[in-house]
Write an enzyme that holds these catalytic residues in place. Structure first.
Site, PDB file in Angstrom:
ATOM      1  CG  ASP A 292      -2.191   0.804   0.958  1.00 33.50           C
ATOM      2  OD1 ASP A 292      -3.246   0.513   1.547  1.00 33.50           O
ATOM      3  OD2 ASP A 292      -2.114   1.749   0.142  1.00 33.50           O
TER       4      ASP A 292
HETATM    5  C1  GLC Z   1      -4.319   4.341  -0.143  1.00 34.63           C
HETATM    6  C2  GLC Z   1      -5.227   3.165   0.177  1.00 34.63           C
HETATM    7  C3  GLC Z   1      -5.282   2.134  -0.920  1.00 34.63           C
HETATM    8  C4  GLC Z   1      -5.132   2.828  -2.259  1.00 34.63           C
HETATM    9  C5  GLC Z   1      -3.708   3.350  -2.321  1.00 34.63           C
HETATM   10  C6  GLC Z   1      -3.419   4.097  -3.629  1.00 34.63           C
HETATM   11  O1  GLC Z   1      -3.602   4.735   0.991  1.00 34.63           O
HETATM   12  O2  GLC Z   1      -4.974   2.473   1.393  1.00 34.63           O
HETATM   13  O3  GLC Z   1      -6.541   1.467  -0.787  1.00 34.63           O
HETATM   14  O4  GLC Z   1      -5.364   1.905  -3.305  1.00 34.63           O
HETATM   15  O5  GLC Z   1      -3.410   4.206  -1.212  1.00 34.63           O
HETATM   16  O6  GLC Z   1      -4.173   5.274  -3.669  1.00 34.63           O
END
Ligand code: GLC
Length: 737
Positions: A292
């Site tokens: 993430d």
């Molecule tokens: C965010 C979220 C994730 C998302 C990623 C990219 O922090 O936790 O669900 O896909 O970053 O935006």
């Protein structure tokens, strides 16, 4: 299970690429960047994310910087083969960067572009928590297919969806992005979403790769507090949280995103039990795992890594294939390979997986966004796509209470109150990729488009004071008051946990003032989570849960309020009576002292025994009666039949639900578990026998050793229109050894 379905030639090509790639080029494939902003705070994107994460700047300041600042697209790093992926929604820029990657870098490996297309790209659909209340896999799949068609036209190859986190605590803001609390319904949802995004052939130009996120158990963060710690038995993980992941890997999901949280003390980002033993070895997953945002760097905050270099080493070793935004791999992995701190085998495994997904998506054959499709969805909303959204929106609405107020007559004089009634942006929900508030039909617009007589006055915003005089005035000669109340879309989604999930602000006062006029009152709810509505349930004669339904919000609400569509939605997440009941879910163990009126049982002194509305609950404008439950054992299945009769005055759709209880097990088992459901549409007076089938192999559970157990003994079969009001039959079962 989780196969990329590559041809022999494609696999051969991947091995040839690997053999020619330098260590730097291999590491480059494992690096995902977002365009860094320059001229804002003169810091990198990741620093900016940290600044908004730790509150040094507000969301609004972040948004303003992002909108004004120039961007650094790291062209030189792309040319040097140091970037494998971008988080990007800009087809022209995507093609410029792709041309550098394909035509100017030494290996010519195409970039893969990812984006959060969570519930629609330009055509915004109901939030996932709403759409799941349709209990309709065709709806789940159709909206994903539209999103893929629109996103791929903008050069997006890969969506960070579906979110398959089981969510049982309504305080957690990201419950809005989830499919609710149940592993079976969540599995039906996750499979359908993978089919919708990826289709039968992900290389099709209108399909995109899916991401199963967040792996795993992010919905179980302690106290519903986002990013918090997670501790649970492996048996609970495998029975309660992993089924939607396992199902979607079987459906062929191409990528997985690791969750921010730790699992039993080891952050998912560096958790080899989860990434290797469970996902890659246990489930045979052949795609790649992406972290993430910034999560590898955050392993230092977790206290599992001393510094970014340590985090890089631990993440690679654990099976984390791609680094989203922390620049850990690009900063340290080359050196760590040379020092033999990380094996070339681990590096090759990660790169092989990334190249496999790029190959399966056809990026080596068609790396560029098609010029002729780039602006296809930039103008007016596509009418077919909008029609798909309207169908999903109507089916997502859940009728919670109706004391003979609804449906309204078209000629009724309506006093419409509540600022949310005329707020287009809040119809979008928490994530909208290319979605625009200007696309959305508000409740006010929907009622007007339906030809209703509407007098509107805001009277009270989500966080503003009640204007009582304005209410009295607008309600003076109305036949009925429709009050739109709930949350702003910033009150759910990521980093939006709430410690009090009652209606925010003075909205309850708005409802009380409306009731004080003596007119009938309908509360239309717009919210991104289950709310604690005990007072509303006791005082307001009609409650309609309309969530955040996207572009057709108001049209769907009008169709239900006037009875043009008979509400059929069923809750996919329990509504607690009060915040203090959270986490609250139906498939819980019985305990040694199940809740009862007796003091010495599992209950609160100051709360009702039951939640306000149980999982699977939803009313209709008609009434369904269940009779003649029969449970027949067959060789490998149980065939369960029940007679369902429409005892009301209008046609309606009912979702007939089958639950099972394993009465005695080698570990305690839930009091009920959803095992099947069937939809039936009945005319007034019509009765039909509905059949639900349960395979005996699905009557087992995992123990802590990850062994699947089918244990002889007593089982109770429950059938009904929700998880509480059911007919039941008990059977003794002996499984073939
Ligand atoms: C965010 C979220 C994730 C998302 C990623 C990219 O922090 O936790 O669900 O896909 O970053 O935006």
């Amino acid at each position: 299970m989780g196969r990329m379905n590559l041809t022999k030639e494609q696999k051969q090509k991947i091995e040839e690429l690997l053999a020619q790639m330098t260590v730097e080029e291999k590491v480059g494939q494992m690096n995902q960047l977002s365009p860094s902003i320059v001229g804002g705070f003169d810091v990198s994107m990741e620093e900016l994310i940290e600044m908004v994460t730790d509150g040094r700047i507000t969301n609004e300041e972040f948004g303003k910087i992002m909108s004004q600042a120039e961007r650094d697209f790291h062209e030189d790093e792309v040319r040097a083969g140091k970037v494998g992926s971008f988080l990007l929604n800009n087809p022209k820029k995507a093609n410029e960067l792709q041309r550098i990657a394909v035509e100017e870098s030494r290996m010519g490996i195409p970039l893969i572009y990812g984006l959060d297309v969570i519930h629609g790209f330009r055509t915004t659909f109901p939030i996932p928590l709403a759409e799941t209340c349709s209990w309709n896999p065709q709806v789940f799949e159709a909206s994903a297919a539209v999103a893929a068609r629109e996103a791929s036209s903008h050069g997006v190859h890969w969506t960070f969806a579906p979110m398959v986190d089981i969510a049982r605590d309504a305080r957690w803001g990201r419950i809005s992005e989830s499919a609710g609390e149940d592993p079976y319904l969540g599995s039906v949802y996750s499979r359908a979403k993978v089919r919708g995004y990826q289709g039968k052939n992900p290389a099709d130009r209108e399909r995109i790769a899916a991401t199963l996120k967040h792996f795993v158990a992010y919905g179980a963060v302690e106290a519903g507090q986002d990013y918090n710690t997670v501790s649970m038995a492996r048996s609970m993980l495998h029975n309660g949280y992993l089924p939607p992941v396992k199902a979607a890997v079987e459906e062929g999901a191409m990528t997985v995103m690791a969750a921010f949280n730790d699992y039993n003390g080891v952050p998912c980002t560096v958790n080899s039990y989860l990434l290797r033993s469970v996902l890659k070895e246990g489930y045979g997953f052949e795609g790649f795992v992406v972290s993430d945002a910034n999560a590898i760097r955050e392993c230092v905050n977790h206290g599992i890594a001393e510094d970014l270099a340590d985090a890089s080493r631990k993440a690679t070793a654990a099976g984390m294939d791609m680094d989203m935004g922390s620049n850990a791999y690009n900063s340290h992995l080359v050196q760590q390979i040379e020092n033999k701190e990380v094996s070339m085998e681990a590096l090759d495994e990660a790169v092989r997986r990334i190249l496999s997904v790029k190959m399966a998506l056809g990026l080596f054959d068609h790396p560029y966004a098609e010029e002729e499709r780039m602006e296809l969805y930039d103008g007016e909303l596509n009418p077919e796509h909008r029609a798909v959204a309207l169908d999903a929106a109507k089916r997502s609405i859940v009728l919670l209470k109706n004391d003979n107020i609804l449906p309204l007559k078209k000629e009724a004089k309506i006093a419409l109150v509540g600022a949310l009634a005329d707020d287009r942006d809040n119809c979008l929900g928490a994530w909208f990729a290319d979605g625009r508030g200007s696309d959305c039909i508000t409740v006010k617009a929907g009622l007007e488009r339906a030809g209703a007589q509407v007098a509107y006055a805001p009277c009270c915003g989500v966080e503003s004071e009640l204007q009582a005089e304005e209410l009295r005035s607008v309600a003076a000669d109305a036949d009925v008051i429709v009050a739109v109340v709930g949350e702003t879309n910033a009150m759910s989604g990521e980093a939006s946990s709430r410690a009090d999930i009652t209606l925010p602000g003075h909205q309850q006062e708005l409802l009380a003032a409306a009731l004080a006029t003596g007119k009938p009152v309908v509360a239309v709810l717009m919210n991104g989570r289950p709310l604690a509505l005990q007072w509303e349930h006791e005082h307001v004669p009609a409650l309609v849960e309309t969530w955040q339904l996207g572009v057709t919000h108001g049209d769907a609400v009008a169709a239900v309020l006037f009875g043009d569509y008979n509400p059929s939605g069923k809750l996919c997440a329990t509504f607690p009576a009060m915040t203090g009941q959270c986490p609250r879910y139906y498939n819980h163990p019985n305990t040694g002292r199940p809740a009862s009126k007796s003091k010495f049982t599992s209950r609160y002194l100051d709360a009702p025994l039951e939640p306000l509305y149980p999982f699977g609950y939803g009313l209709s404008y008609t009434e369904f009666v269940y009779e003649n439950l029969k449970v027949e054992e067959q060789a490998d299945t149980f065939r369960v039949t029940v007679q369902v009769r429409n005892a009301g005055s209008c046609t309606g759709e009912e979702t007939v639900q089958l639950y099972l209880r394993d009465v005695v097990g080698s570990i305690v088992r839930p009091v009920k578990e959803l095992k099947a459901f069937e939809k039936v549409t009945l005319k007034p007076g019509e009765s039909r026998e509905v059949t639900l089938t349960l395979a005996k192999k699905d009557m087992g559970f995992y123990n802590d050793e990850m062994e699947y157990c089918l244990e002889d003994g007593a089982f109770i079969f429950y059938v009904g229109g929700n998880s509480r009001d059911c007919l039941k039959e008990e059977r003794r079962v002996a499984f073939e050894k």
